[in-house]
Design a protein around this motif. Sequence first.
Motif, short mmCIF file in Angstrom:
data_model
loop_
_atom_site.label_atom_id
_atom_site.label_comp_id
_atom_site.label_asym_id
_atom_site.label_seq_id
_atom_site.Cartn_x
_atom_site.Cartn_y
_atom_site.Cartn_z
N ARG A 239 0.83 -1.20 0.00
CA ARG A 239 0.00 0.00 0.00
C ARG A 239 0.86 1.26 0.00
O ARG A 239 0.58 2.22 -0.74
N ALA A 240 1.94 1.26 0.78
CA ALA A 240 2.81 2.44 0.82
C ALA A 240 3.43 2.71 -0.55
O ALA A 240 3.56 3.87 -0.96
N ALA A 241 3.80 1.66 -1.25
CA ALA A 241 4.38 1.83 -2.58
C ALA A 241 3.37 2.44 -3.54
O ALA A 241 3.69 3.38 -4.30
N GLY A 268 -5.83 18.39 0.35
CA GLY A 268 -6.64 17.99 -0.78
C GLY A 268 -5.98 16.98 -1.69
O GLY A 268 -6.64 16.44 -2.59
N GLY A 269 -4.71 16.71 -1.50
CA GLY A 269 -3.99 15.73 -2.29
C GLY A 269 -3.55 14.56 -1.45
O GLY A 269 -4.26 13.56 -1.31
N LEU A 270 -2.37 14.69 -0.86
CA LEU A 270 -1.81 13.59 -0.07
C LEU A 270 -2.70 13.21 1.10
O LEU A 270 -2.89 12.01 1.38
N GLY A 271 -3.27 14.20 1.79
CA GLY A 271 -4.13 13.88 2.93
C GLY A 271 -5.31 13.01 2.53
O GLY A 271 -5.60 11.99 3.16
N ASP A 272 -6.00 13.43 1.48
CA ASP A 272 -7.15 12.67 0.99
C ASP A 272 -6.72 11.32 0.45
O ASP A 272 -7.41 10.31 0.61
N LEU A 273 -5.56 11.27 -0.20
CA LEU A 273 -5.04 10.02 -0.75
C LEU A 273 -4.79 8.99 0.35
O LEU A 273 -5.20 7.83 0.24
N ILE A 274 -4.11 9.41 1.41
CA ILE A 274 -3.81 8.49 2.51
C ILE A 274 -5.09 7.94 3.12
O ILE A 274 -5.23 6.73 3.35
N LEU A 275 -6.04 8.82 3.37
CA LEU A 275 -7.30 8.38 4.00
C LEU A 275 -8.04 7.39 3.11
O LEU A 275 -8.45 6.31 3.56
N THR A 276 -8.20 7.75 1.84
CA THR A 276 -9.00 6.93 0.94
C THR A 276 -8.35 5.59 0.66
O THR A 276 -9.03 4.60 0.38
#
Length: 384
Positions: A239-241, A268-276
């Motif tokens: 997942r990290a990759a 709006g980018g990395l934050g949302d990406l990590i959560l989703t």
Amino acid sequence: MQNETQTHPPHTGSQPVATVTRPFDRIAVIGGGAWGTALATVAARAGRETRLWMRDEALATIVAETHRNPRYLGDIPLPHSIRPTTDLALALKGAEAVLLVTPSLTVREMAGRVGALADPGIPIFVCAKGIEADTGLLMSALVEEVAPGRPIGTVTGPTFAKETAAGHPTAVTVACTTQPDVAPADRAAVRMALSLTTGSFRPYVSDDMAGVEVGGAVKNVIAIACGILAGAGFGDNSRAAIITRGLDEMKELAVHLGGRRETVTGLGGLGDLILTCSSRQSRNFSYGFQRGQGIPDAAVFEGKPVVVEGRHNAITVTDLARKLGLNMPICEMVRAITAEGQPIAIAFANYWAAPISAEPRAMNLQMDHPAVDAVTRHFEDKFQ
């Protein structure tokens, strides 16, 4: 109702963003799904006069009488001040700002209706995430096309509707198109940020619509890939990759559309990406998870018609990337699986066996993968 809100310099740092500005007192939330209901809850808790437009007359009546939305957030009590209605004109009457919270596939229709009924010049904050098929337009450009002559913004970030409505501490980005003739403190993004600020809901302000919108569209696609790996039993390394390389794809597309890399590494980018990409509360991750378990597409979510934006986004994002000459291999992989019927094992093997390259593009390095057959066997064993 308080008409002015005083902002103060932060405890650390030396540059206050604004001095005095006025929030929007009356907000129309268009869309009574989970996120629309959550945003209406935030606005009402912040002291805004809030109308919630819903398609379903029976559901609107239940919300008005019980102050709960049983279809989406049934166990969370809603503020009594929310006024649900199925009359769009009534919802928009006197509104100073609009939160358009309908699925991306309906944004063109709804934005046109809102633009025809809302007072001239009031801002529309479109909260759907995606790129329109055929036109390749981001949601803000789409709204500008059908409802011109007004500021267009968005509210986005790492949020699950249920947690937001329940009052969990939540941070978002409120972005809006540039208003050069308006004082910074009076611009729509600043006013909306203040309009939604509560004890638990903290907005940040941005003027980079392209950056936050690309983040919102691409993260759904990457979440499907992460869900597939998790469903197949792969762990945190995998997942990290995918998150990290997916972020790189997100940056490339954003920059080509005029966005900033700084924005993509924010909420709006990395934050949302990590959560989703990390929770089965995400429909996109959950869809991928079930596919990774071997559940056929038609049987995911027990065959119920659940909206999975990433499936649509996988097509629109890659269509746009191809048009721009960009390589987005993770998004292409998800498209191959969800839209083109490619077996999951083959799609992931093709991605993992791609030529070895350097992370700093300046190195200009590329070598054939030395273990292509091993990669193929590895994924075929896992996804049989």
